[in-house]
Design a protein around this motif. Structure first.
Motif, PDB file in Angstrom:
ATOM      1  N   GLY A 219      16.520  -8.378  -3.563  1.00 33.27           N
ATOM      2  CA  GLY A 219      16.320  -8.589  -4.969  1.00 33.27           C
ATOM      3  C   GLY A 219      16.963  -9.963  -5.419  1.00 33.27           C
ATOM      4  N   ILE A 220      16.715 -10.229  -6.622  1.00 32.74           N
ATOM      5  CA  ILE A 220      16.962 -11.906  -6.992  1.00 32.74           C
ATOM      6  C   ILE A 220      18.137 -11.628  -7.871  1.00 32.74           C
ATOM      7  CG2 ILE A 220      15.631 -13.865  -7.964  1.00 32.74           C
ATOM      8  CD1 ILE A 220      13.096 -12.378  -7.457  1.00 32.74           C
ATOM      9  N   GLN A 221      19.225 -12.125  -7.215  1.00 34.83           N
ATOM     10  CA  GLN A 221      20.604 -11.713  -8.190  1.00 34.83           C
ATOM     11  C   GLN A 221      20.632 -10.288  -8.575  1.00 34.83           C
ATOM     12  OE1 GLN A 221      20.905 -15.001 -11.118  1.00 34.83           O
ATOM     13  NE2 GLN A 221      21.086 -16.585  -9.641  1.00 34.83           N
ATOM     14  N   ASN A 222      20.491 -10.069  -9.934  1.00 34.61           N
ATOM     15  CA  ASN A 222      20.715  -8.739 -10.379  1.00 34.61           C
ATOM     16  C   ASN A 222      19.349  -8.118 -10.844  1.00 34.61           C
ATOM     17  OD1 ASN A 222      23.292  -8.749 -10.298  1.00 34.61           O
ATOM     18  ND2 ASN A 222      23.733  -9.787 -12.380  1.00 34.61           N
ATOM     19  N   ILE A 223      18.187  -8.812 -10.475  1.00 34.93           N
ATOM     20  CA  ILE A 223      16.850  -8.437 -10.736  1.00 34.93           C
ATOM     21  C   ILE A 223      16.282  -7.662  -9.409  1.00 34.93           C
ATOM     22  CG2 ILE A 223      14.559  -8.947 -11.416  1.00 34.93           C
ATOM     23  CD1 ILE A 223      16.005 -11.623 -12.690  1.00 34.93           C
ATOM     24  N   PRO A 224      15.853  -6.471  -9.530  1.00 30.04           N
ATOM     25  CA  PRO A 224      15.132  -5.906  -8.194  1.00 30.04           C
ATOM     26  C   PRO A 224      13.915  -6.762  -7.780  1.00 30.04           C
ATOM     27  CG  PRO A 224      14.684  -4.474 -10.106  1.00 30.04           C
ATOM     28  CD  PRO A 224      15.518  -5.537 -10.585  1.00 30.04           C
ATOM     29  N   ALA A 225      13.365  -6.529  -6.666  1.00 29.66           N
ATOM     30  CA  ALA A 225      12.269  -7.230  -6.265  1.00 29.66           C
ATOM     31  C   ALA A 225      10.957  -6.764  -6.920  1.00 29.66           C
ATOM     32  CB  ALA A 225      12.236  -7.111  -4.872  1.00 29.66           C
ATOM     33  N   TRP A 226      10.770  -5.429  -7.235  1.00 26.96           N
ATOM     34  CA  TRP A 226       9.609  -4.791  -7.918  1.00 26.96           C
ATOM     35  C   TRP A 226      10.011  -3.853  -8.857  1.00 26.96           C
ATOM     36  CZ3 TRP A 226       4.933  -5.909  -5.759  1.00 26.96           C
ATOM     37  CH2 TRP A 226       4.906  -6.320  -4.380  1.00 26.96           C
ATOM     38  N   THR A 227       9.247  -3.701  -9.735  1.00 27.81           N
ATOM     39  CA  THR A 227       9.182  -2.842 -11.190  1.00 27.81           C
ATOM     40  C   THR A 227       8.000  -1.939 -11.380  1.00 27.81           C
ATOM     41  OG1 THR A 227      10.350  -4.739 -12.220  1.00 27.81           O
ATOM     42  CG2 THR A 227       9.381  -2.755 -13.565  1.00 27.81           C
ATOM     43  N   ALA A 228       8.480  -0.520 -10.938  1.00 22.89           N
ATOM     44  CA  ALA A 228       7.402   0.455 -10.820  1.00 22.89           C
ATOM     45  C   ALA A 228       7.372   1.109 -12.159  1.00 22.89           C
ATOM     46  CB  ALA A 228       7.701   1.233  -9.622  1.00 22.89           C
TER      47      ALA A 228
ATOM     48  N   SER B  24       0.649  -1.033  -0.097  1.00 21.82           N
ATOM     49  CA  SER B  24       0.069  -0.001   0.036  1.00 21.82           C
ATOM     50  C   SER B  24       0.763   1.405  -0.008  1.00 21.82           C
ATOM     51  CB  SER B  24      -1.062   0.159   1.254  1.00 21.82           C
ATOM     52  OG  SER B  24      -0.097   0.091   2.392  1.00 21.82           O
ATOM     53  N   PRO B  25       0.209   2.362  -0.372  1.00 23.99           N
ATOM     54  CA  PRO B  25       1.256   3.619  -0.361  1.00 23.99           C
ATOM     55  C   PRO B  25       1.410   4.006   0.944  1.00 23.99           C
ATOM     56  CG  PRO B  25      -0.609   3.873  -1.893  1.00 23.99           C
ATOM     57  CD  PRO B  25      -0.951   2.665  -0.879  1.00 23.99           C
ATOM     58  N   ILE B  26       2.851   4.424   1.293  1.00 27.74           N
ATOM     59  CA  ILE B  26       3.204   4.918   2.603  1.00 27.74           C
ATOM     60  C   ILE B  26       2.247   5.944   3.147  1.00 27.74           C
ATOM     61  CG2 ILE B  26       4.704   6.813   1.704  1.00 27.74           C
ATOM     62  CD1 ILE B  26       6.618   5.723   4.115  1.00 27.74           C
ATOM     63  N   GLY B  27       1.880   5.860   4.448  1.00 26.14           N
ATOM     64  CA  GLY B  27       0.932   6.778   5.165  1.00 26.14           C
ATOM     65  C   GLY B  27      -0.394   6.637   4.987  1.00 26.14           C
TER      66      GLY B  27
ATOM     67  N   LEU C 207       5.715  -4.585  10.393  1.00 24.02           N
ATOM     68  CA  LEU C 207       4.662  -4.223   9.463  1.00 24.02           C
ATOM     69  C   LEU C 207       5.081  -2.752   8.699  1.00 24.02           C
ATOM     70  CD1 LEU C 207       1.210  -5.448  11.032  1.00 24.02           C
ATOM     71  CD2 LEU C 207       2.183  -5.827   8.875  1.00 24.02           C
ATOM     72  N   LEU C 208       4.476  -2.430   7.800  1.00 27.83           N
ATOM     73  CA  LEU C 208       4.625  -1.179   6.996  1.00 27.83           C
ATOM     74  C   LEU C 208       5.969  -0.939   6.834  1.00 27.83           C
ATOM     75  CD1 LEU C 208       2.173   0.969   9.074  1.00 27.83           C
ATOM     76  CD2 LEU C 208       1.793  -0.755   7.206  1.00 27.83           C
ATOM     77  N   THR C 209       6.814  -2.147   6.435  1.00 25.25           N
ATOM     78  CA  THR C 209       8.343  -1.698   6.112  1.00 25.25           C
ATOM     79  C   THR C 209       8.261  -1.410   4.569  1.00 25.25           C
ATOM     80  OG1 THR C 209       8.952  -3.527   7.681  1.00 25.25           O
ATOM     81  CG2 THR C 209      10.554  -3.263   5.844  1.00 25.25           C
ATOM     82  N   PRO C 210       9.142  -0.433   4.315  1.00 28.15           N
ATOM     83  CA  PRO C 210       9.198   0.059   2.817  1.00 28.15           C
ATOM     84  C   PRO C 210       9.478  -1.180   1.938  1.00 28.15           C
ATOM     85  CG  PRO C 210      10.185   1.678   4.277  1.00 28.15           C
ATOM     86  CD  PRO C 210      10.090   0.436   5.093  1.00 28.15           C
ATOM     87  N   LEU C 211       9.454  -0.883   0.621  1.00 25.18           N
ATOM     88  CA  LEU C 211       9.562  -2.091  -0.408  1.00 25.18           C
ATOM     89  C   LEU C 211      11.253  -1.880  -0.592  1.00 25.18           C
ATOM     90  CD1 LEU C 211       6.481  -2.357  -0.558  1.00 25.18           C
ATOM     91  CD2 LEU C 211       6.811  -2.619  -3.039  1.00 25.18           C
ATOM     92  N   SER C 212      11.824  -0.848  -0.407  1.00 19.07           N
ATOM     93  CA  SER C 212      13.169  -0.559  -0.763  1.00 19.07           C
ATOM     94  C   SER C 212      14.008  -1.441   0.046  1.00 19.07           C
ATOM     95  CB  SER C 212      13.442   1.010  -0.640  1.00 19.07           C
ATOM     96  OG  SER C 212      13.329   1.348   0.902  1.00 19.07           O
ATOM     97  N   GLU C 213      13.666  -1.940   1.100  1.00 19.80           N
ATOM     98  CA  GLU C 213      14.433  -3.047   1.950  1.00 19.80           C
ATOM     99  C   GLU C 213      14.252  -4.569   1.437  1.00 19.80           C
ATOM    100  OE1 GLU C 213      13.677  -2.597   6.013  1.00 19.80           O
ATOM    101  OE2 GLU C 213      14.023  -0.362   6.012  1.00 19.80           O
ATOM    102  N   ASP C 214      13.370  -4.749   0.587  1.00 20.10           N
ATOM    103  CA  ASP C 214      13.204  -6.081  -0.026  1.00 20.10           C
ATOM    104  C   ASP C 214      14.510  -6.454  -0.796  1.00 20.10           C
ATOM    105  OD1 ASP C 214      10.783  -5.833   1.049  1.00 20.10           O
ATOM    106  OD2 ASP C 214       9.564  -5.988  -0.819  1.00 20.10           O
TER     107      ASP C 214
ATOM    108  N   SER D 218      10.457   6.009  -6.621  1.00 21.44           N
ATOM    109  CA  SER D 218      11.333   5.481  -5.485  1.00 21.44           C
ATOM    110  C   SER D 218      10.292   4.265  -4.924  1.00 21.44           C
ATOM    111  CB  SER D 218      11.356   6.499  -4.316  1.00 21.44           C
ATOM    112  OG  SER D 218      11.934   5.704  -3.182  1.00 21.44           O
ATOM    113  N   LEU D 219      11.044   3.158  -4.181  1.00 19.60           N
ATOM    114  CA  LEU D 219      10.242   2.159  -3.775  1.00 19.60           C
ATOM    115  C   LEU D 219      10.028   2.369  -2.364  1.00 19.60           C
ATOM    116  CD1 LEU D 219      11.733  -0.903  -5.358  1.00 19.60           C
ATOM    117  CD2 LEU D 219       9.677   0.022  -6.051  1.00 19.60           C
ATOM    118  N   SER D 220      10.560   3.325  -1.849  1.00 17.88           N
ATOM    119  CA  SER D 220      10.352   3.688  -0.368  1.00 17.88           C
ATOM    120  C   SER D 220       9.056   4.383  -0.107  1.00 17.88           C
ATOM    121  CB  SER D 220      11.440   4.714   0.018  1.00 17.88           C
ATOM    122  OG  SER D 220      11.476   5.872  -0.595  1.00 17.88           O
ATOM    123  N   THR D 221       8.034   4.812  -1.210  1.00 23.55           N
ATOM    124  CA  THR D 221       6.959   5.130  -1.019  1.00 23.55           C
ATOM    125  C   THR D 221       5.769   4.289  -0.989  1.00 23.55           C
ATOM    126  OG1 THR D 221       6.705   5.359  -3.381  1.00 23.55           O
ATOM    127  CG2 THR D 221       7.572   7.307  -2.402  1.00 23.55           C
ATOM    128  N   TRP D 222       6.146   2.905  -1.073  1.00 23.11           N
ATOM    129  CA  TRP D 222       5.368   1.707  -0.733  1.00 23.11           C
ATOM    130  C   TRP D 222       5.659   0.934   0.468  1.00 23.11           C
ATOM    131  CZ3 TRP D 222       1.322   1.044  -4.276  1.00 23.11           C
ATOM    132  CH2 TRP D 222       1.305   1.470  -5.423  1.00 23.11           C
TER     133      TRP D 222
END
Length: 580
Positions: A463-472, A360-363, A454-461, A400-404
């Motif tokens: 990655g999978i080798q050289n692939i990021p965990a999320w694509t925005a 979810s969006p942060i906040g 809970l409510l941990t930002p996605l920037s801390e996820d 930024s993934l830190s907004t999720w």
């Protein structure tokens, strides 16, 4: 003689002229019917006239040859087709009969349509020798199943007017509208059918909130999944299986103890291995069992409630990779063996996907202020919507993934969201074991597992080798004023999330498998267990031979004789001492 020859010649000429007249008549008839003269070699009717017996030949045709030609032609016309089973002779006869009976105008112009009508009238349904063809078409069956979704119950309109503001029914079509802008989702018809199916589910259950979770694909059928939360106190509690043993009298108990002691003396040594204690499942409404999930194969079919998930099922689901069949009672054949059927495996995969992809969006959510000190020190498991939430722009949500943030608890390696100490004992058990501490060894202490809060930002996820965990990315670059921010999970392909203003949503469309960079390597079976160590207590001795037995008996007899002599000598010495 000349006269007789002339008479014979005249008769021959007369017969020939008669045949020519007959042939001319036949040709005239054929010409009037077919529109052309005698048949040529390349035409179908040429076979009726054998070489040497044509109308312009000098000899009279043989009736037998002509009948043979007619029979061959009729046999060819009676030859049945390999596809339809009809023959041309009967078809032409039926067509002519239909023309003569109805006598339509311009029959030559509509002869093709008449032929089609005759074929359609003679059509017979194909029947297989093993299984008959279905009388009901699949589209008709699907329409009959979904027909109940469009029917209203008695008094339903009045209930909707009263509870229109408090209905737990989600707006599936609105969510479909936003996901459609990002190129994700199902067809509008299927979305609407799911919308009606969720409405039917809510009408028969005491549900507080409901959400369309997504769709998991299967080899035979698919699963449409609804995420449900019951009203407080309305959730069905599972009946605990309690084993009750009948009471026994003291005499029976003592007799059993004596029998057990005798059996223990004769029993071989037993293994002292003790399996690790079982990890209990989380209670309904907490952790991985926070929500209840209903599934169905198609909109209109009955909803089926999935059982709660256990830690053992989650731990095993991480080690295997199986495609779903679409049948909840299908067995799961895998190594290590999965503790359950496909319904349990589906529930475990839903828990894993939800824990890793529900964002979810942060906040948007915040922790409730009415929390105790213990909850503040430990992990917070409850949150609420933030009434003062101010949404960020689409560019900020994409850059930024830190907004999720994750708003679902992560699952630990133990298979639970909240860590459980298997060796923690109650006060009564501790008092009983205090007396036996000298004879027992204390187990090694287990380190407590701690997962991300809970409510941990996605920037801390990770990655999978050289692939990021999320694509925005935004839904469109041409109209950024009305674009929608969409996130795609690379760890769980098929999981998506969007946000537009104060609205966001999560959905999943996929096979229910986690992404693996390499090939899937199944868990190997454990090594073969070693043999039981041999020792003097367990090793059998060798049977003595006859010579060894005789030698043993002779040695035993000599030892007895020597002992008797010593006893006799001692008795004599004692008697002599008494005489002195």
């Amino acid at each position: 003689m000349y006269q007789s020859y002339a008479v014979g010649l005249d008769e021959t000429q007369e017969s020939k002229s008669a045949y020519q007249t007959y042939a001319v008549g036949q040709d005239a008839y054929q010409a009037s019917e077919s529109g052309h003269g005698p048949y040529q070699p390349h035409e179908p009717g040429y076979g009726l006239y054998q070489p040497g017996y044509g109308p312009y030949d000098d000899q009279i045709p043989d009736p037998k040859s002509r009948m043979l030609a007619i029979q061959n032609a009729k046999a060819y016309l009676l030859k049945s087709s390999t596809t339809s089973g009809l023959n041309l002779y009967d078809h032409l006869a039926n067509v002519l009969t239909k023309v003569l009976d109805e006598q339509p105008t311009n029959a030559a112009d509509i002869i093709e349509n008449i032929s089609k009508d005759v074929k359609w009238a003679q059509f017979q349904k194909k029947m297989d020798t093993l299984q008959d063809e279905h009388d009901i078409l699949p589209t008709f069956e699907a329409a009959e199943k979904r027909k109940a979704l469009f029917l209203k119950g008695n008094g339903e309109d009045e209930e909707l007017e009263e509870e229109i503001g408090e209905t737990p029914l989600p707006n599936v079509m609105e969510m479909a509208f936003y996901f459609e802008q990002t190129g994700i989702g199902l067809s509008k018809d299927e979305f609407y059918h799911i919308f009606l199916a969720l409405k039917k589910l809510i009408s028969g259950q005491p549900i507080q909130s409901c959400r369309f979770w997504g769709k998991i694909l299967g080899l035979e059928m698919n699963y449409i999944i609804a995420e449900v939360q019951y009203l407080e106190g309305e959730e069905e509690t599972e009946e605990e299986e309690i084993s009750e043993e009948g009471g026994k009298e003291m005499g029976e108990i003592e007799a059993e103890d004596e029998d057990e002691e005798k059996e223990k003396e004769d029993e071989p040594p037993k293994s002292t291995y003790q399996p690790p204690p079982a990890i209990p499942k989380e209670q309904n409404g907490t952790g991985a069992n926070k929500y209840v999930y209903f599934v169905c194969n198609e909109p209109g079919k009955p909803w089926v409630k999935l059982p709660p998930v256990t830690p053992a099922q989650i731990v095993c689901a991480r080690k295997i990779k199986k495609f779903f069949t679409g049948r909840l009672d299908a067995p799961i054949m895998s190594f290590p063996p999965f503790p359950g059927n496909e319904a349990n495996y589906l529930r475990a995969q839903i828990a894993r996907i939800s824990a890793g992809t529900h964002i979810s969006p942060i906040g948007f959510y915040q922790f409730s202020e009415e929390e105790t000190d213990e909850e503040e020190e430990g992990e917070r498991a409850t949150y609420e919507e933030n009434p003062d939430f101010q949404p960020l722009s689409v560019d900020e949500m994409v850059d930024s993934l830190s907004t999720w943030v994750h708003h679902t608890q992560s699952i630990l390696k133990q298979g639970r969201c909240a860590w459980f100490n298997p060796f923690q004992k109650s006060e009564e058990e501790e008092e009983e074991e205090e007396e036996e501490e000298e004879n027992t060894e204390e187990p090694d202490e287990i380190q407590q597992e701690i997962g991300p809060p809970l409510l941990t930002p996605l920037s801390e996820d990770e990655g999978i080798q050289n692939i990021p965990a999320w694509t925005a990315q935004p839904s469109t670059n041409l109209i950024p004023q009305h674009a929608v921010a969409v996130l795609r999970s690379n760890r769980w392909p098929g999981a998506y999330a969007f946000t537009s203003g104060k609205k966001f949503g999560n959905i999943y469309f996929g096979w229910g498998h986690k992404y693996i960079p390499g090939n899937h390597n199944p868990t190997l079976p454990p090594p073969v267990q070693g043999e039981y160590p041999s020792g003097p207590e367990t090793t059998e001795t060798r049977d003595p031979t006859l010579e060894e037995e005789l030698a043993f008996k002779a040695a035993k007899e000599e030892a007895l004789a020597a002992a008797e002599e010593e006893e006799d000598e001692e008795d004599i010495e004692d008697e002599e001492e008494e005489d002195d």
